[in-house]
Motif scaffolding. Structure first.
Motif, short mmCIF file in Angstrom:
data_model
loop_
_atom_site.label_atom_id
_atom_site.label_comp_id
_atom_site.label_asym_id
_atom_site.label_seq_id
_atom_site.Cartn_x
_atom_site.Cartn_y
_atom_site.Cartn_z
N MET A 8 0.55 -1.49 -0.29
CA MET A 8 0.10 0.00 -0.19
C MET A 8 0.93 1.57 0.09
O MET A 8 1.48 1.38 1.43
N ILE A 9 0.24 1.91 -0.90
CA ILE A 9 1.26 3.24 -0.88
C ILE A 9 0.78 4.21 0.57
O ILE A 9 -0.58 4.26 -0.07
N LYS A 10 1.47 5.14 0.82
CA LYS A 10 1.18 5.91 1.68
C LYS A 10 1.79 7.29 1.68
O LYS A 10 2.70 7.03 0.90
N LEU A 11 1.39 8.42 1.21
CA LEU A 11 1.82 9.99 1.05
C LEU A 11 1.39 10.27 2.71
O LEU A 11 0.33 10.22 3.15
N LEU A 12 2.73 11.28 2.81
CA LEU A 12 2.21 11.90 4.31
C LEU A 12 2.43 13.49 3.51
O LEU A 12 3.56 14.45 2.33
N HIS A 13 1.75 14.50 3.55
CA HIS A 13 1.26 15.90 2.58
C HIS A 13 0.99 16.98 3.15
O HIS A 13 0.39 16.81 4.80
N THR A 14 2.40 17.89 3.46
CA THR A 14 1.99 19.03 4.58
C THR A 14 2.89 19.82 3.60
O THR A 14 2.88 19.90 2.83
N ALA A 15 2.63 21.50 4.02
CA ALA A 15 2.47 22.90 3.59
C ALA A 15 2.45 23.54 4.47
O ALA A 15 2.17 23.79 5.47
N ASP A 16 2.64 25.11 4.09
CA ASP A 16 2.91 25.86 4.79
C ASP A 16 3.37 26.16 6.63
O ASP A 16 2.95 26.49 7.41
N VAL A 17 4.98 25.49 5.86
CA VAL A 17 5.32 25.00 7.66
C VAL A 17 6.28 26.53 7.70
O VAL A 17 6.43 27.06 8.98
N HIS A 18 6.72 27.59 7.38
CA HIS A 18 7.19 28.51 7.19
C HIS A 18 8.86 28.55 8.45
O HIS A 18 8.48 29.35 9.24
N LEU A 19 9.68 27.75 7.48
CA LEU A 19 10.73 27.81 8.67
C LEU A 19 11.19 29.08 8.50
O LEU A 19 11.33 29.49 7.51
N GLY A 20 11.72 29.51 9.76
CA GLY A 20 12.36 30.81 9.59
C GLY A 20 12.08 32.09 9.91
O GLY A 20 12.08 33.36 9.90
N ARG A 21 10.31 31.98 10.03
CA ARG A 21 9.12 32.85 10.14
C ARG A 21 9.26 34.24 11.39
O ARG A 21 10.45 32.95 12.44
N GLU A 22 9.82 35.70 11.92
CA GLU A 22 9.96 35.89 12.87
C GLU A 22 9.36 36.42 13.54
O GLU A 22 9.87 35.89 15.29
N PHE A 23 8.01 36.01 13.75
CA PHE A 23 7.21 36.60 14.49
C PHE A 23 6.96 37.84 15.47
O PHE A 23 7.82 37.54 16.95
N PRO A 24 7.35 38.66 14.68
CA PRO A 24 7.51 40.68 16.05
C PRO A 24 6.78 40.50 16.49
O PRO A 24 7.04 41.02 17.34
N SER A 25 5.56 40.15 16.04
CA SER A 25 4.72 40.59 16.92
C SER A 25 4.03 39.93 18.50
O SER A 25 3.88 40.46 19.35
N LEU A 26 4.44 38.84 18.19
CA LEU A 26 5.53 37.88 19.66
C LEU A 26 6.45 38.68 20.60
O LEU A 26 6.35 38.51 22.17
#
Length: 218
Positions: free
Chosen positions: A1-19
């Motif tokens: 059986m084929i299994k796929l893991l789907h992810t997106a919009d991880v945004h590694l490196g985002r700064e979050f200055p509002s926090l």
């Protein structure tokens, strides 16, 4: 059986200055969660990891986010798991694109304007996707999609908005329900919207997976 893991919009490196002072902590949380996502892929022995855009928050990301991503992909490589990445709007495929300069391991394929598909012969599966390069505003994410006769299974990736007449009809890239239904794809891995949404039409299963961690304050 084929299994796929789907992810997106991880945004590694985002700064979050509002926090403010909590920003660096949350930035590190994105790295931790991406590592856990790749661990999930190994724990379930998936056939292929799909990343449907915005793995990185910009093309200027350096240091820990890049090192963390590469370490995770190397762990996948050691486990015999491949990954296919579609550049999104934040990590768009331009002259300064991060994907041009980072040396990914051999198990990682990046779709580009010149490379619109990748066939995995042992899975009898082809992945398709149009990488955003900053010149595709308002165009269809599935425009010109031609399915390969060499594969039985067809999986698309699109970093775009779902066209909603009168509400969302002008965006960076778009896809409408009729295109999904007529695509003849077995699965369409969507990115760009940061929450989960089932957009399946006809025989094609299509989903926004949502961001692994909340990205915006709304």
């Amino acid at each position: 059986m084929i299994k796929l893991l789907h992810t997106a919009d991880v945004h590694l490196g985002r700064e979050f200055p509002s926090l403010r002072e909590k920003g660096p902590d949350y930035r590190r949380q994105l790295l931790t969660t991406f590592g856990l996502t790749m661990d999930l892929a190994m724990r379930h022995n998936v056939s292929l990891v799909l990343i449907a855009g915005d793995l990185f928050d910009s093309n200027a990301v350096l240091g820990a986010p890049v090192r963390t991503a590469l370490a995770s992909f190397r762990k996948l490589e050691a486990a015999g798991i491949r990954a296919c990445i579609l550049p999104g709007t934040h990590d768009r495929y331009g002259e300064d694109c991060i994907y041009r300069f980072v040396g990914f391991p051999s198990n990682v394929t990046v779709l580009t304007p010149q490379r619109l598909s990748q066939t995995y012969a042992d899975l009898d599966l082809t992945v398709y996707g149009r990488a955003f390069d900053g010149k595709l505003d308002g165009t269809s994410a599935l425009q010109g999609l031609l399915l390969s006769a060499a594969s039985k299974l067809h999986v698309g990736m699109a970093h775009c908005s779902l066209r909603i007449d009168g509400s969302i009809d002008k965006e960076t890239m778009l896809v409408d329900k009729a295109e999904i239904s007529g695509s003849r794809l077995d699965y369409l891995a969507l990115g760009h919207w940061h929450s989960f949404r089932d957009c399946s039409q006809g025989a094609t299963k299509a989903f926004y997976c949502g961001s692994p961690e909340p990205i915006d304050m709304d």
